[in-house]
Design a protein around this motif. Structure first.
Motif, PDB file in Angstrom:
ATOM      1  N   GLY A  75       0.826  -1.200   0.000  1.00  0.00           N
ATOM      2  CA  GLY A  75       0.000   0.000   0.000  1.00  0.00           C
ATOM      3  C   GLY A  75       0.860   1.248   0.000  1.00  0.00           C
ATOM      4  N   LEU A  76       0.326   2.343  -0.551  1.00  0.00           N
ATOM      5  CA  LEU A  76       1.069   3.596  -0.594  1.00  0.00           C
ATOM      6  C   LEU A  76       1.132   4.248   0.789  1.00  0.00           C
ATOM      7  N   VAL A  77       2.316   4.814   1.090  1.00  0.00           N
ATOM      8  CA  VAL A  77       2.491   5.517   2.359  1.00  0.00           C
ATOM      9  C   VAL A  77       2.888   6.975   2.177  1.00  0.00           C
ATOM     10  N   GLY A  78       3.142   7.413   0.943  1.00  0.00           N
ATOM     11  CA  GLY A  78       3.519   8.810   0.777  1.00  0.00           C
ATOM     12  C   GLY A  78       3.744   9.198  -0.665  1.00  0.00           C
ATOM     13  N   VAL A  79       3.762  10.504  -0.895  1.00  0.00           N
ATOM     14  CA  VAL A  79       4.049  11.072  -2.213  1.00  0.00           C
ATOM     15  C   VAL A  79       4.960  12.277  -2.005  1.00  0.00           C
ATOM     16  N   GLY A 103       5.965   6.264  -2.294  1.00  0.00           N
ATOM     17  CA  GLY A 103       6.525   5.229  -1.423  1.00  0.00           C
ATOM     18  C   GLY A 103       5.481   4.216  -1.009  1.00  0.00           C
ATOM     19  N   TRP A 104       5.922   2.971  -0.824  1.00  0.00           N
ATOM     20  CA  TRP A 104       5.002   1.911  -0.420  1.00  0.00           C
ATOM     21  C   TRP A 104       5.593   1.105   0.736  1.00  0.00           C
ATOM     22  N   TYR A 164       3.367   8.809   5.412  1.00  0.00           N
ATOM     23  CA  TYR A 164       2.981   8.072   6.611  1.00  0.00           C
ATOM     24  C   TYR A 164       3.986   6.973   6.896  1.00  0.00           C
ATOM     25  N   ALA A 165       5.206   7.069   6.350  1.00  0.00           N
ATOM     26  CA  ALA A 165       6.235   6.063   6.596  1.00  0.00           C
ATOM     27  C   ALA A 165       6.380   5.853   8.088  1.00  0.00           C
ATOM     28  N   ASN A 166       6.636   4.608   8.475  1.00  0.00           N
ATOM     29  CA  ASN A 166       6.642   4.269   9.892  1.00  0.00           C
ATOM     30  C   ASN A 166       7.578   5.160  10.687  1.00  0.00           C
ATOM     31  N   THR A 167       7.091   5.698  11.790  1.00  0.00           N
ATOM     32  CA  THR A 167       7.852   6.648  12.586  1.00  0.00           C
ATOM     33  C   THR A 167       8.378   6.065  13.885  1.00  0.00           C
ATOM     34  N   GLY A 168       8.571   4.763  13.941  1.00  0.00           N
ATOM     35  CA  GLY A 168       9.155   4.156  15.126  1.00  0.00           C
ATOM     36  C   GLY A 168       8.104   3.591  16.061  1.00  0.00           C
ATOM     37  N   GLY A 169       8.557   2.822  17.074  1.00  0.00           N
ATOM     38  CA  GLY A 169       7.628   2.153  17.973  1.00  0.00           C
ATOM     39  C   GLY A 169       6.962   1.001  17.259  1.00  0.00           C
ATOM     40  N   ASN A 170       5.817   0.573  17.746  1.00  0.00           N
ATOM     41  CA  ASN A 170       5.103  -0.511  17.079  1.00  0.00           C
ATOM     42  C   ASN A 170       4.650  -0.083  15.696  1.00  0.00           C
ATOM     43  N   ALA A 171       4.626  -1.023  14.774  1.00  0.00           N
ATOM     44  CA  ALA A 171       4.304  -0.709  13.387  1.00  0.00           C
ATOM     45  C   ALA A 171       2.959   0.009  13.307  1.00  0.00           C
ATOM     46  N   ASN A 172       2.914   1.159  12.647  1.00  0.00           N
ATOM     47  CA  ASN A 172       1.668   1.919  12.668  1.00  0.00           C
ATOM     48  C   ASN A 172       0.691   1.507  11.576  1.00  0.00           C
ATOM     49  N   GLY A 212      -4.982   9.398   5.545  1.00  0.00           N
ATOM     50  CA  GLY A 212      -4.613   8.009   5.718  1.00  0.00           C
ATOM     51  C   GLY A 212      -5.513   7.295   6.698  1.00  0.00           C
ATOM     52  N   GLN A 213      -5.536   5.972   6.596  1.00  0.00           N
ATOM     53  CA  GLN A 213      -6.228   5.139   7.578  1.00  0.00           C
ATOM     54  C   GLN A 213      -5.287   4.046   8.048  1.00  0.00           C
TER      55      GLN A 213
END
Length: 410
Positions: free
Chosen positions: A79-83, A98-99, A130-138, A163-164
């Motif tokens: 899935g897409l996470v950013g442009v 980005g995916w 919305y690339a993962n920003t650390g901690g548990n996978a968002n 995003g969802q």
């Protein structure tokens, strides 16, 4: 899509060589910079999901042109996470999407389209992620997009993403805040209509529209292709492992390696500021040197490009009964600086461009202390120039100032 390492090897065989590798990996490097993915975080367990069903195509936000698909619309796992976009000659000619894998965020990559010409893009990055920003996978993925155009309505100058999140039960739930960014010449009355995936679906690809003509060609619009989320009934271990892309980003920009005490938003802002300044060093240093009357030198560049360390010290350093409080601290010949709570109070709740203008100013000020300037005159002048540089490039509020806004130099 090939693994990024294989893709990089393929690109190295083309005539463009090293330049092509750098540009193909711009988004990947940026995700690493913005995501704080420095090591394996505590694992979390959630429902495993897959992408299924007929691909749904949205309309266009912006204006139609030559179409290019970034991503894999039919993918059952990505899935897409950013442009993100970059420019040459004021034209947004480079776009990356980005995916991430819906079950494992450390499996990620990007698809890019470069219509900037032989010299490639020359600007800093504008975009949302919305690339993962650390901690548990968002597990947050793009479900909607909106672009902002320039005055002539022929160039994309801003992006707003919704995003969802896939929760532990494998269902899509609302997520905030939105991811949004823009350049100075994004006209606020030129935000175009939203395009959104149907309920229960996330974007798997972006349809990027470009203007016709010679390069550099401008990005003019975006559409999304979406697929439905379906729980498989099995569970998966979610982690934020170190990205496997580290080994192939040696030609790209470096991240600030240590950000102790910084929360996700602070780390995102700090890394984005450092990356944009390092990536646009020629223009940044020229602006600061001319305005401040000082030569920045290689030390400051190294601080922003990778060896600098920033600690978010959430404490107050005040005197005179709390009327005189430090915003930051940098000194000696070490590479580490501290940002204090008073600074975070000053920028709390402000729009992203306004916050980042303050980060650019304060980081320039304190990094200057770590290199050679111990008296305040030089660092203060550099901070003002860094603030002005950021305000000229990004959509900082016209009324936002370094003293009344950031609380510096007053």
């Amino acid at each position: 899509m090939k693994h990024p390492a294989a893709l990089a090897n393929d690109i190295r065989q083309t005539p463009c060589g090293r330049h092509a590798v750098r540009e193909a990996l711009v988004f990947l490097s940026t995700l690493i910079l913005l995501a704080s993915v420095a090591g394996k975080a505590p694992a979390d367990t959630g429902a495993q999901v897959e992408l299924t069903g007929t691909v749904h195509s949205t309309g266009i936000s912006g204006y139609p042109g030559s179409k290019f698909t970034l991503g894999d619309a039919d993918s059952d796992s990505r899935g897409l996470v950013g442009v993100l976009s970059r420019e040459r000659s004021d034209k947004p000619c480079f776009v990356s999407a980005g995916w991430e894998d819906v079950n494992k965020s450390s499996t990620n990559g990007a698809a890019t389209k470069d219509l900037c010409g032989k010299k490639g893009p020359s600007s800093g990055t504008m975009g949302g992620t919305y690339a993962n920003t650390g901690g548990n996978a968002n597990r947050v993925f793009v479900t909607g997009a909106q672009v902002c155009m320039n005055k002539g309505d022929d160039r994309v100058k801003g992006i707003h993403l919704r995003g969802q999140r896939i929760n532990d039960a494998g269902e899509l739930v609302n997520f905030g805040p939105d991811a949004q960014d823009s350049r100075t010449n994004c006209h606020q009355d030129h935000w175009k209509r939203w395009v959104e995936c149907p309920a229960g679906q996330i974007a798997t690809a972006a349809i990027i529209h470009y203007s016709a003509g010679d390069t550099p060609r401008s990005w003019t619009g975006i559409g999304l292709q979406c697929r439905a989320i379906k729980s498989t009934g099995a569970s998966t271990t979610l982690t934020t492992e170190a990205s496997t892309l580290d080994s192939v980003t040696d030609t790209g920009p470096k991240a600030l390696t240590e950000l102790p005490g910084c929360n996700d938003t602070e780390a995102l802002d700090i890394r984005a500021v450092a990356w944009n300044i390092a990536d646009d060093w020629a223009a940044f240093s020229r602006k600061v040197e001319r305005q401040s009357g000082t030569n920045l030198g290689a030390c400051i560049e190294r601080r922003f490009a990778g060896d600098g360390k920033v600690e978010c010290a959430h404490e107050y350093k005040c005197k005179q009964n709390g009327t005189k409080c430090k915003l930051g601290l940098g000194g000696g010949l070490g590479s580490k600086i501290k940002l204090y709570q008073t600074f975070f109070d000053n920028i709390a709740g402000k729009p992203q461009p306004d916050r980042r203008a303050c980060y650019a100013a304060l980081m320039t000020h304190e990094f200057s202390h770590t290199c050679e300037h111990y008296a305040e005159g030089g660092p203060e002048a550099r901070a003002e120039a860094a603030f002005d540089y950021w305000k000229e490039r990004f959509a900082v509020s016209s009324s936002w100032t370094i003293d009344g806004g950031c609380g510096m130099n007053d």
